[in-house]
Design a protein around this motif. Structure first.
Motif, PDB file in Angstrom:
ATOM      1  N   GLU A  54      -4.320  -5.635  -4.966  1.00 32.17           N
ATOM      2  CA  GLU A  54      -2.900  -5.921  -5.595  1.00 32.17           C
ATOM      3  C   GLU A  54      -3.281  -6.498  -6.923  1.00 32.17           C
ATOM      4  O   GLU A  54      -4.297  -7.100  -7.070  1.00 32.17           O
ATOM      5  CB  GLU A  54      -2.270  -6.948  -4.546  1.00 32.17           C
ATOM      6  CG  GLU A  54      -1.839  -6.302  -3.361  1.00 32.17           C
ATOM      7  CD  GLU A  54      -1.362  -7.619  -2.174  1.00 32.17           C
ATOM      8  OE1 GLU A  54      -1.172  -8.619  -2.685  1.00 32.17           O
ATOM      9  OE2 GLU A  54      -1.131  -7.133  -1.187  1.00 32.17           O
ATOM     10  N   ARG A  74       0.330 -13.970   1.522  1.00 31.54           N
ATOM     11  CA  ARG A  74      -0.250 -13.933   2.751  1.00 31.54           C
ATOM     12  C   ARG A  74      -1.623 -14.585   2.664  1.00 31.54           C
ATOM     13  O   ARG A  74      -2.450 -14.286   2.080  1.00 31.54           O
ATOM     14  CB  ARG A  74      -0.323 -12.445   3.224  1.00 31.54           C
ATOM     15  CG  ARG A  74       0.836 -12.047   3.627  1.00 31.54           C
ATOM     16  CD  ARG A  74       0.900 -10.584   3.963  1.00 31.54           C
ATOM     17  NE  ARG A  74       0.997  -9.567   3.137  1.00 31.54           N
ATOM     18  CZ  ARG A  74       0.801  -8.228   3.060  1.00 31.54           C
ATOM     19  NH1 ARG A  74       0.891  -7.743   4.104  1.00 31.54           N
ATOM     20  NH2 ARG A  74       0.867  -7.528   2.080  1.00 31.54           N
ATOM     21  N   VAL A 101       0.633  -1.081  -0.002  1.00 33.84           N
ATOM     22  CA  VAL A 101       0.082  -0.099   0.037  1.00 33.84           C
ATOM     23  C   VAL A 101       0.845   1.095  -0.020  1.00 33.84           C
ATOM     24  O   VAL A 101       0.769   2.328  -0.755  1.00 33.84           O
ATOM     25  CB  VAL A 101      -1.164   0.106   1.278  1.00 33.84           C
ATOM     26  CG1 VAL A 101      -1.563   1.409   1.623  1.00 33.84           C
ATOM     27  CG2 VAL A 101      -2.325  -1.077   0.924  1.00 33.84           C
ATOM     28  N   ASP A 107      10.677   3.452   5.179  1.00 32.18           N
ATOM     29  CA  ASP A 107      10.443   1.908   5.580  1.00 32.18           C
ATOM     30  C   ASP A 107      11.657   1.523   6.540  1.00 32.18           C
ATOM     31  O   ASP A 107      12.808   1.989   6.507  1.00 32.18           O
ATOM     32  CB  ASP A 107      10.386   0.895   4.851  1.00 32.18           C
ATOM     33  CG  ASP A 107       9.483  -0.456   5.191  1.00 32.18           C
ATOM     34  OD1 ASP A 107       8.406  -0.316   4.611  1.00 32.18           O
ATOM     35  OD2 ASP A 107      10.233  -1.067   5.838  1.00 32.18           O
ATOM     36  N   THR A 115      -1.029  -4.151   9.662  1.00 34.18           N
ATOM     37  CA  THR A 115      -1.889  -4.494  10.780  1.00 34.18           C
ATOM     38  C   THR A 115      -2.484  -6.054  10.707  1.00 34.18           C
ATOM     39  O   THR A 115      -3.815  -6.057  10.518  1.00 34.18           O
ATOM     40  CB  THR A 115      -3.120  -3.431  10.839  1.00 34.18           C
ATOM     41  OG1 THR A 115      -3.849  -3.606   9.317  1.00 34.18           O
ATOM     42  CG2 THR A 115      -2.657  -2.175  10.951  1.00 34.18           C
ATOM     43  N   LYS A 148      -7.877 -11.263   7.717  1.00 35.86           N
ATOM     44  CA  LYS A 148      -7.498 -10.809   8.877  1.00 35.86           C
ATOM     45  C   LYS A 148      -8.842  -9.530   9.162  1.00 35.86           C
ATOM     46  O   LYS A 148      -9.023  -9.440  10.247  1.00 35.86           O
ATOM     47  CB  LYS A 148      -6.196 -10.057   8.946  1.00 35.86           C
ATOM     48  CG  LYS A 148      -6.060  -8.769   8.023  1.00 35.86           C
ATOM     49  CD  LYS A 148      -4.591  -8.120   8.191  1.00 35.86           C
ATOM     50  CE  LYS A 148      -4.651  -6.656   7.450  1.00 35.86           C
ATOM     51  NZ  LYS A 148      -5.379  -5.865   7.634  1.00 35.86           N
ATOM     52  N   LYS A 162      14.989  -3.305   1.920  1.00 32.75           N
ATOM     53  CA  LYS A 162      13.704  -2.779   1.153  1.00 32.75           C
ATOM     54  C   LYS A 162      14.368  -1.400   0.577  1.00 32.75           C
ATOM     55  O   LYS A 162      14.074  -1.300  -0.666  1.00 32.75           O
ATOM     56  CB  LYS A 162      12.586  -2.498   1.757  1.00 32.75           C
ATOM     57  CG  LYS A 162      11.461  -3.172   1.295  1.00 32.75           C
ATOM     58  CD  LYS A 162      10.157  -3.018   2.132  1.00 32.75           C
ATOM     59  CE  LYS A 162       9.503  -4.480   2.079  1.00 32.75           C
ATOM     60  NZ  LYS A 162       8.179  -4.331   2.665  1.00 32.75           N
TER      61      LYS A 162
HETATM   62  P1  NAD Z   1       3.316  -4.619   4.058  1.00 35.73           P
HETATM   63  O1  NAD Z   1       3.527  -5.669   5.141  1.00 35.73           O
HETATM   64  O2  NAD Z   1       3.581  -4.966   2.598  1.00 35.73           O
HETATM   65  O3  NAD Z   1       4.067  -3.434   4.219  1.00 35.73           O
HETATM   66  C1  NAD Z   1       4.251  -2.621   5.462  1.00 35.73           C
HETATM   67  C2  NAD Z   1       5.479  -1.997   5.680  1.00 35.73           C
HETATM   68  O4  NAD Z   1       5.508  -1.148   6.912  1.00 35.73           O
HETATM   69  C3  NAD Z   1       6.676  -2.959   5.615  1.00 35.73           C
HETATM   70  O5  NAD Z   1       7.453  -2.948   4.689  1.00 35.73           O
HETATM   71  C4  NAD Z   1       7.275  -2.679   7.012  1.00 35.73           C
HETATM   72  O6  NAD Z   1       8.874  -2.739   7.216  1.00 35.73           O
HETATM   73  C5  NAD Z   1       6.866  -1.218   7.316  1.00 35.73           C
HETATM   74  N1  NAD Z   1       6.940  -0.786   8.727  1.00 35.73           N
HETATM   75  C6  NAD Z   1       6.431  -1.403   9.695  1.00 35.73           C
HETATM   76  N2  NAD Z   1       6.548  -0.497  10.824  1.00 35.73           N
HETATM   77  C7  NAD Z   1       7.271   0.410  10.443  1.00 35.73           C
HETATM   78  C8  NAD Z   1       7.891   1.826  11.120  1.00 35.73           C
HETATM   79  N3  NAD Z   1       7.732   2.102  12.369  1.00 35.73           N
HETATM   80  N4  NAD Z   1       8.351   2.599  10.364  1.00 35.73           N
HETATM   81  C9  NAD Z   1       8.569   2.481   9.128  1.00 35.73           C
HETATM   82  N5  NAD Z   1       8.172   1.142   8.417  1.00 35.73           N
HETATM   83  C10 NAD Z   1       7.201   0.396   9.171  1.00 35.73           C
HETATM   84  O7  NAD Z   1       1.668  -4.103   4.276  1.00 35.73           O
HETATM   85  P2  NAD Z   1       0.566  -3.503   3.241  1.00 35.73           P
HETATM   86  O8  NAD Z   1       0.079  -4.771   2.404  1.00 35.73           O
HETATM   87  O9  NAD Z   1       1.154  -2.455   2.374  1.00 35.73           O
HETATM   88  O10 NAD Z   1      -0.503  -3.097   4.343  1.00 35.73           O
HETATM   89  C11 NAD Z   1      -0.432  -2.060   4.900  1.00 35.73           C
HETATM   90  C12 NAD Z   1      -1.761  -1.765   5.414  1.00 35.73           C
HETATM   91  O11 NAD Z   1      -2.549  -1.365   4.261  1.00 35.73           O
HETATM   92  C13 NAD Z   1      -2.417  -2.743   6.283  1.00 35.73           C
HETATM   93  O12 NAD Z   1      -3.236  -2.161   7.138  1.00 35.73           O
HETATM   94  C14 NAD Z   1      -3.496  -3.291   5.251  1.00 35.73           C
HETATM   95  O13 NAD Z   1      -4.524  -4.035   5.834  1.00 35.73           O
HETATM   96  C15 NAD Z   1      -3.883  -2.111   4.504  1.00 35.73           C
HETATM   97  N6  NAD Z   1      -4.384  -2.498   2.974  1.00 35.73           N
HETATM   98  C16 NAD Z   1      -3.676  -3.287   2.298  1.00 35.73           C
HETATM   99  C17 NAD Z   1      -3.978  -3.527   1.093  1.00 35.73           C
HETATM  100  C18 NAD Z   1      -3.151  -4.673   0.167  1.00 35.73           C
HETATM  101  O14 NAD Z   1      -3.814  -5.095  -0.820  1.00 35.73           O
HETATM  102  N7  NAD Z   1      -2.070  -5.089   0.490  1.00 35.73           N
HETATM  103  C19 NAD Z   1      -5.203  -3.061   0.590  1.00 35.73           C
HETATM  104  C20 NAD Z   1      -5.791  -2.064   1.408  1.00 35.73           C
HETATM  105  C21 NAD Z   1      -5.315  -1.765   2.626  1.00 35.73           C
END
Ligand code: NAD
Length: 441
Positions: A155, A331, A11, A30, A86, A266, A35
Motif C-alpha cells: 500500500e 488495520r 489488492v 464486490d 483473509t 495476520k 463501494k
Molecule cells: P480488503 O478488505 O481491502 O478487500 C477485500 C474485498 O473483498 C472487500 O471489498 C470485500 O467487500 C470483498 N469481498 C469479500 N467477499 C466477497 C465476495 N464473496 N464477493 C465479492 N467481493 C467480496 O482486502 P485487501 O487488503 O485487498 O486484501 C485482500 C487479500 O490480499 C488478503 O488475502 C490480503 O492478505 C492480500 N494482500 C493484501 C495486501 C495489502 O497491502 N492490502 C498486499 C498483498 C496481499
C-alpha cells in the motif's frame, strides 16, 4: 483477455486496474454495493496514490468496469481472480477462509465452461488444492483449473509495485493454467520481470515466508534499538552499517513502534499456526509475533517515561495514526494499541493524520481529531511523531514549541535529529538513539 477480479479492496482494485491498463478487459466485482456505487460514480473507496487517475483512464477507454453481479461476469471470463480478505480467525490466529470459500462457491455456480480460478488473496498452504477439490465437487460437469498467484504489492506504492514487481509468483500445475498466466502477465516481459512458476503449495508458502522474513527483519532492528538505548549506540548507524552489506540489504531496517498493517500481523500469526499444525514449528516467527505485540505497549511506556512518568490530564498531540504513510489503512496500526494505553495513563489525545482520520475515528474513542498538524499540537504537553508522513518531516520546531505547553518530543520514527529538536527547546526521545533525555524540558 477477459479478467474478473472478485474483491475490490486494496489488492483487487489495484490489480484489476493495472491488468486493464495492460490492455486486458477487466470487471471488478464486490459484494459491497456502496463501494461499487462509489466506483461507478467516479469515486475511489481507498486512498492509494495515483489510483484515481488510472481507474478513470481505463474506465474511459472501456477496459474496466465495476459490478456487484458476480454470476453474469464469470460466465464469459477467461480468468477469475479471488482477491477477497483473509483476516485472522477470531480466537486462534489461523487465516479465516470464509470469504475465499464463499467466493469460490459463487464462481463454481456461475461457471459455464472450464475457467481458470486464481487465488490472489494470501492463503495458507493447501488452500488452492482445497479450492480445486471444492470446485470439482460442486461442478462435476466441468474440469476445474486453479492457480495460486500471491500478491506482493505494498500500500502506498501499489501501482508501481504491481507494474514493476521484483518477480511474479505463479503456482500452476497444468499446461492450461501456466499458459493463461503467462499470457496475462506478458506485458511485464518488457521490464524483464521474472515469472516464477511453481507448485501450488510452494507459491502459497513463498508469500508467507517473504512476509514473515520482512517482519523478522523489522523486529530484529527494533530489539537492536532497545539494546542501543541501553549501551549508548545509535541504531540508525548500526542499521546503515549492517544494511550496506549486500547480503543483508538496507530495507526494513528502520527501528520504530513495531510492524502493523493489513498483512504482517495476520500473516505471521497464520504461518505460526501452519507450522504448528504441520509439526514443523517456525519458532523464530513465534518469537517475532510476541516481541512485536509487546513493543506497542512498550512504546506507550516510553512516551510516559519521556513525560516524566506522569500523563494524568496531560495533552498528547499525535502526528500520524495509519500503520505507515501514504495509505488510509488502519488495520492493526500500532496507534490502535498505543493510544488507548496512553489514555489509560490519563492522557488526553489530540491527533492528526492526512488520510486515516475517517477510519481511525471509528476505531479509537475519546480522541480529538485535528484539522491540521499544528491544531493537534496546540497546547500539548507531549508531541509524538507516530507515522512519518512527508507533511510531518519538516516541521518548524520553534513554531511548534511556541504552541505547546510543555516541550517533550517523542519521535517514534527517528525522522528528526536530537540536536535540532533540543535546540528548539525540547527534550527529545527517539528510538535507539543515544542521549535521549527523559522528562519535560
Ligand atoms: P480488503 O478488505 O481491502 O478487500 C477485500 C474485498 O473483498 C472487500 O471489498 C470485500 O467487500 C470483498 N469481498 C469479500 N467477499 C466477497 C465476495 N464473496 N464477493 C465479492 N467481493 C467480496 O482486502 P485487501 O487488503 O485487498 O486484501 C485482500 C487479500 O490480499 C488478503 O488475502 C490480503 O492478505 C492480500 N494482500 C493484501 C495486501 C495489502 O497491502 N492490502 C498486499 C498483498 C496481499
Amino acid at each position: 483477455m477477459r479478467v474478473v477480479m472478485i474483491g475490490t479492496g486494496y489488492v483487487g482494485l489495484v490489480s484489476g486496474t493495472c491488468f486493464a491498463d495492460f490492455g486486458h478487459e477487466v470487471v471488478c466485482v464486490d459484494k459491497n454495493e456502496q463501494k461499487i456505487d462509489q466506483l461507478n460514480q467516479g469515486g475511489i473507496p481507498i486512498y492509494e496514490p495515483g489510483l484515481d487517475l488510472l481507474v478513470a483512464q481505463n474506465v474511459k477507454e472501456g477496459r474496466l468496469r465495476f459490478t456487484t453481479d458476480l454470476a453474469s461476469t464469470v460466465a464469459d471470463a477467461d480468468v477469475v481472480f479471488v482477491a477477497v480478505g483473509t483476516p485472522s480467525r477470531r480466537g486462534d490466529g489461523h487465516a479465516d477462509l470464509t470469504y475465499v470459500h464463499a467466493a469460490v462457491d459463487e464462481i463454481a455456480d456461475a461457471m459455464t465452461k472450464p475457467t481458470l480460478v486464481v487465488t490472489k488473496s494470501t492463503v495458507p498452504v493447501g488452500t488452492n488444492r482445497g479450492i480445486f477439490n471444492r470446485l470439482k465437487a460442486r461442478r462435476p460437469d466441468l474440469e476445474p483449473e486453479v492457480a495460486s498467484n500471491p500478491e506482493f504489492l505494498r500500500e502506498g506504492s501499489a501501482i508501481e509495485d504491481f507494474k514493476r514487481p521484483d518477480r511474479v509468483v505463479v503456482g500452476a500445475e497444468t499446461e492450461m493454467a501456466q499458459k493463461l498466466m503467462e499470457r496475462l502477465y506478458r506485458p511485464l516481459n518488457l521490464n524483464r520481470v521474472p515469472l516464477m512458476i511453481t507448485g501450488l503449495e510452494t507459491a502459497e508458502l513463498i508469500k508467507y515466508a517473504a512476509n514473515a522474513f520482512l517482519a523478522t527483519k523489522i523486529t530484529f532492528i527494533n530489539e537492536m534499538a532497545d539494546l542501543c538505548e541501553k549501551v549508548g549506540a545509535n541504531v540508525q548507524e548500526v542499521a546503515r552499517g549492517m544494511g550496506s552489506d549486500n547480503r543483508i540489504g538496507p530495507k526494513f531496517l528502520h527501528a520504530g513502534p513495531g510492524y502493523g498493517g493489513s498483512c504482517f500481523p495476520k500473516d505471521t500469526l497464520a504461518l505460526v499456526k501452519t507450522g504448528q499444525d504441520a509439526g514443523a514449528p517456525i519458532t523464530i516467527v513465534e518469537q517475532v509475533v510476541g516481541v512485536n505485540e509487546a513493543r506497542k505497549a512498550a512504546m506507550a511506556d516510553k512516551i510516559l517515561a519521556a513525560a516524566g512518568g506522569d500523563l494524568q490530564d496531560k495533552k498528547v498531540g499525535i502526528l500520524g495514526v495509519t500503520f505507515k504513510p501514504n495509505t488510509d489503512d488502519m488495520r492493526d496500526a500500532p496507534s490502535l494499541a498505543i493510544i488507548p494505553r496512553l489514555q489509560s495513563f490519563g492522557a488526553k489525545i489530540s491527533a492528526h493524520d492526512p488520510e486515516g482520520m475517517k477510519e481511525a475515528a471509528h476505531l479509537l474513542d475519546g480522541v480529538t481529531w485535528a484539522e491540521t498538524p499544528l491544531d493537534a499540537i496546540k497546547d500539548a504537553d507531549v508531541l509524538v511523531l507516530l507515522t512519518e508522513w512527508d507533511t510531518y518531516r519538516a516541521l518548524d520546531l520553534h513554531k511548534v514549541a511556541s504552541l505547546m505547553r510543555q516541550h517533550v518530543f517523542v519521535d517514534l520514527r527517528n525522522v528528526y535529529k536530537k540536536d535540532e529538536v533540543e535546540e528548539a527547546g525540547f527534550s527529545f526521545s527517539g528510538v535507539g538513539v543515544p542521549g535521549t533525555n527523559i522528562g519535560p524540558a
